[in-house]
Scaffold this active site. Sequence first.
Site, PDB file in Angstrom:
ATOM      1  N   PHE A 170      -1.322  -3.844   7.643  1.00 20.23           N
ATOM      2  CA  PHE A 170      -1.945  -4.751   8.603  1.00 20.23           C
ATOM      3  C   PHE A 170      -1.301  -6.140   8.557  1.00 20.23           C
ATOM      4  CE2 PHE A 170      -5.361  -7.529  10.210  1.00 20.23           C
ATOM      5  CZ  PHE A 170      -5.625  -6.882  11.406  1.00 20.23           C
ATOM      6  N   GLU A 171      -0.749  -6.500   7.394  1.00 22.90           N
ATOM      7  CA  GLU A 171      -0.143  -7.838   7.231  1.00 22.90           C
ATOM      8  C   GLU A 171       1.340  -7.878   7.645  1.00 22.90           C
ATOM      9  OE1 GLU A 171      -2.311  -6.556   4.683  1.00 22.90           O
ATOM     10  OE2 GLU A 171      -3.824  -7.768   5.706  1.00 22.90           O
ATOM     11  N   PHE A 211       9.641  -1.147  14.075  1.00 25.72           N
ATOM     12  CA  PHE A 211       8.450  -0.447  13.585  1.00 25.72           C
ATOM     13  C   PHE A 211       8.881   0.664  12.621  1.00 25.72           C
ATOM     14  CE2 PHE A 211       5.076   2.782  14.028  1.00 25.72           C
ATOM     15  CZ  PHE A 211       3.922   2.013  13.910  1.00 25.72           C
ATOM     16  N   HIS A 243      -9.763   3.978  10.140  1.00 21.00           N
ATOM     17  CA  HIS A 243      -9.087   2.718   9.813  1.00 21.00           C
ATOM     18  C   HIS A 243      -7.607   2.778  10.176  1.00 21.00           C
ATOM     19  CE1 HIS A 243      -7.600   4.979   6.332  1.00 21.00           C
ATOM     20  NE2 HIS A 243      -6.660   4.064   6.279  1.00 21.00           N
ATOM     21  N   TRP A 281       0.854  -1.207   0.000  1.00 21.79           N
ATOM     22  CA  TRP A 281       0.000   0.000   0.000  1.00 21.79           C
ATOM     23  C   TRP A 281       0.879   1.243   0.000  1.00 21.79           C
ATOM     24  CZ3 TRP A 281      -5.069   2.086   0.678  1.00 21.79           C
ATOM     25  CH2 TRP A 281      -6.098   1.166   0.459  1.00 21.79           C
ATOM     26  N   CYS A 300       3.235   2.391   5.289  1.00 20.25           N
ATOM     27  CA  CYS A 300       2.775   3.787   5.353  1.00 20.25           C
ATOM     28  C   CYS A 300       1.248   3.763   5.430  1.00 20.25           C
ATOM     29  CB  CYS A 300       3.228   4.539   4.108  1.00 20.25           C
ATOM     30  SG  CYS A 300       2.496   6.178   3.983  1.00 20.25           S
ATOM     31  N   VAL A 301       0.729   4.212   6.555  1.00 22.81           N
ATOM     32  CA  VAL A 301      -0.729   4.234   6.749  1.00 22.81           C
ATOM     33  C   VAL A 301      -1.168   5.698   6.788  1.00 22.81           C
ATOM     34  CG1 VAL A 301      -2.651   3.433   8.144  1.00 22.81           C
ATOM     35  CG2 VAL A 301      -0.509   2.124   8.116  1.00 22.81           C
ATOM     36  N   THR A 326     -12.034   7.860   7.629  1.00 26.45           N
ATOM     37  CA  THR A 326     -12.473   7.024   8.755  1.00 26.45           C
ATOM     38  C   THR A 326     -11.284   6.768   9.679  1.00 26.45           C
ATOM     39  OG1 THR A 326     -11.931   4.937   7.680  1.00 26.45           O
ATOM     40  CG2 THR A 326     -14.110   5.874   7.212  1.00 26.45           C
ATOM     41  N   ARG A 379       9.076  12.158   4.652  1.00 21.76           N
ATOM     42  CA  ARG A 379       9.775  11.225   5.546  1.00 21.76           C
ATOM     43  C   ARG A 379      10.236   9.962   4.831  1.00 21.76           C
ATOM     44  NH1 ARG A 379       6.353  14.459   7.680  1.00 21.76           N
ATOM     45  NH2 ARG A 379       6.621  15.277   9.790  1.00 21.76           N
TER      46      ARG A 379
HETATM   47  C1  DLZ Z   1      -7.465  -0.947   3.688  1.00 24.57           C
HETATM   48  C2  DLZ Z   1      -6.269  -0.067   3.838  1.00 24.57           C
HETATM   49  C3  DLZ Z   1      -6.425   1.326   3.843  1.00 24.57           C
HETATM   50  C4  DLZ Z   1      -7.745   1.988   3.735  1.00 24.57           C
HETATM   51  N1  DLZ Z   1      -5.356   2.130   3.957  1.00 24.57           N
HETATM   52  C5  DLZ Z   1      -4.123   1.580   4.068  1.00 24.57           C
HETATM   53  C6  DLZ Z   1      -2.967   2.416   4.182  1.00 24.57           C
HETATM   54  O1  DLZ Z   1      -3.023   3.659   4.169  1.00 24.57           O
HETATM   55  N2  DLZ Z   1      -1.757   1.806   4.317  1.00 24.57           N
HETATM   56  C7  DLZ Z   1      -1.612   0.441   4.326  1.00 24.57           C
HETATM   57  O2  DLZ Z   1      -0.477  -0.037   4.470  1.00 24.57           O
HETATM   58  N3  DLZ Z   1      -2.689  -0.363   4.198  1.00 24.57           N
HETATM   59  C8  DLZ Z   1      -3.920   0.167   4.058  1.00 24.57           C
HETATM   60  N4  DLZ Z   1      -5.006  -0.635   3.935  1.00 24.57           N
HETATM   61  C9  DLZ Z   1      -4.812  -2.097   3.776  1.00 24.57           C
HETATM   62  C10 DLZ Z   1      -4.639  -2.857   5.105  1.00 24.57           C
HETATM   63  O3  DLZ Z   1      -3.372  -2.666   5.668  1.00 24.57           O
HETATM   64  C11 DLZ Z   1      -4.839  -4.374   4.841  1.00 24.57           C
HETATM   65  O4  DLZ Z   1      -3.985  -4.783   3.808  1.00 24.57           O
HETATM   66  C12 DLZ Z   1      -6.265  -4.712   4.449  1.00 24.57           C
HETATM   67  O5  DLZ Z   1      -7.176  -4.210   5.395  1.00 24.57           O
HETATM   68  C13 DLZ Z   1      -6.463  -6.243   4.354  1.00 24.57           C
HETATM   69  O6  DLZ Z   1      -6.213  -6.868   5.610  1.00 24.57           O
END
Ligand code: DLZ
Length: 169
Positions: free
Chosen positions: A66-67, A123, A98, A31, A90-91, A96, A137
């Site tokens: 998440f994985e 991390f 999430h 992602w 990178c999230v 929302t 960053r």
């Molecule tokens: C679903 C999701 C969303 C909305 N945003 C991100 C993100 O900004 N960065 C990231 O690494 N992953 C994102 N994901 C995917 C989740 O990490 C995960 O892969 C899915 O929810 C499936 O478990």
Amino acid sequence: MATIHQNLSEYDESKLPSGEKMRIGIIVADWNPEVTYALYQGCYDTLIKHGLKEKNIRTFQVPGSFELVAGAKLMLNKWNYVHAVICLGCVIKGETSHNEYINHAVANGLIQLSLDKNVPCIFGVLTPNDQQQALDRAGGKHGNKGVEAAVTAIRMAALKNLPELNQYK
Ligand code: DLZ
């Protein structure tokens, strides 16, 4: 270190232990790839710069942040003699909450895995409000969190295996 220098890529190279005998795993999330692959590049180059051999760096790609924890556990189960695992992701904050669920799950999962397996799991996840903050960053004006993660992994691997070499101050 980032708090001391205000730049994620700045550290005292002369005080970092050699990575010559280390084996380090990297888990990188797909992602936001323009960010995570820049983190990966900074991380990989830093490990090589400090003596790690290419054959002693293994990489797993996972779909999202998440994985990362599951990827790190798979790496530790498959590759018994790893000294540290670096997780890069990178999230980006969205409409929302999430991002909060993912960030907490990864942070909690990694510390739990580190303690269960007695292997430092680093991390290396950016948690920005928007993409520009992330790019800043990931090789931009605030340095590269991948570099910081690599330096942290080398220091923690040395702390566990060669504590007398860890004179970083
Ligand atoms: C679903 C999701 C969303 C909305 N945003 C991100 C993100 O900004 N960065 C990231 O690494 N992953 C994102 N994901 C995917 C989740 O990490 C995960 O892969 C899915 O929810 C499936 O478990």
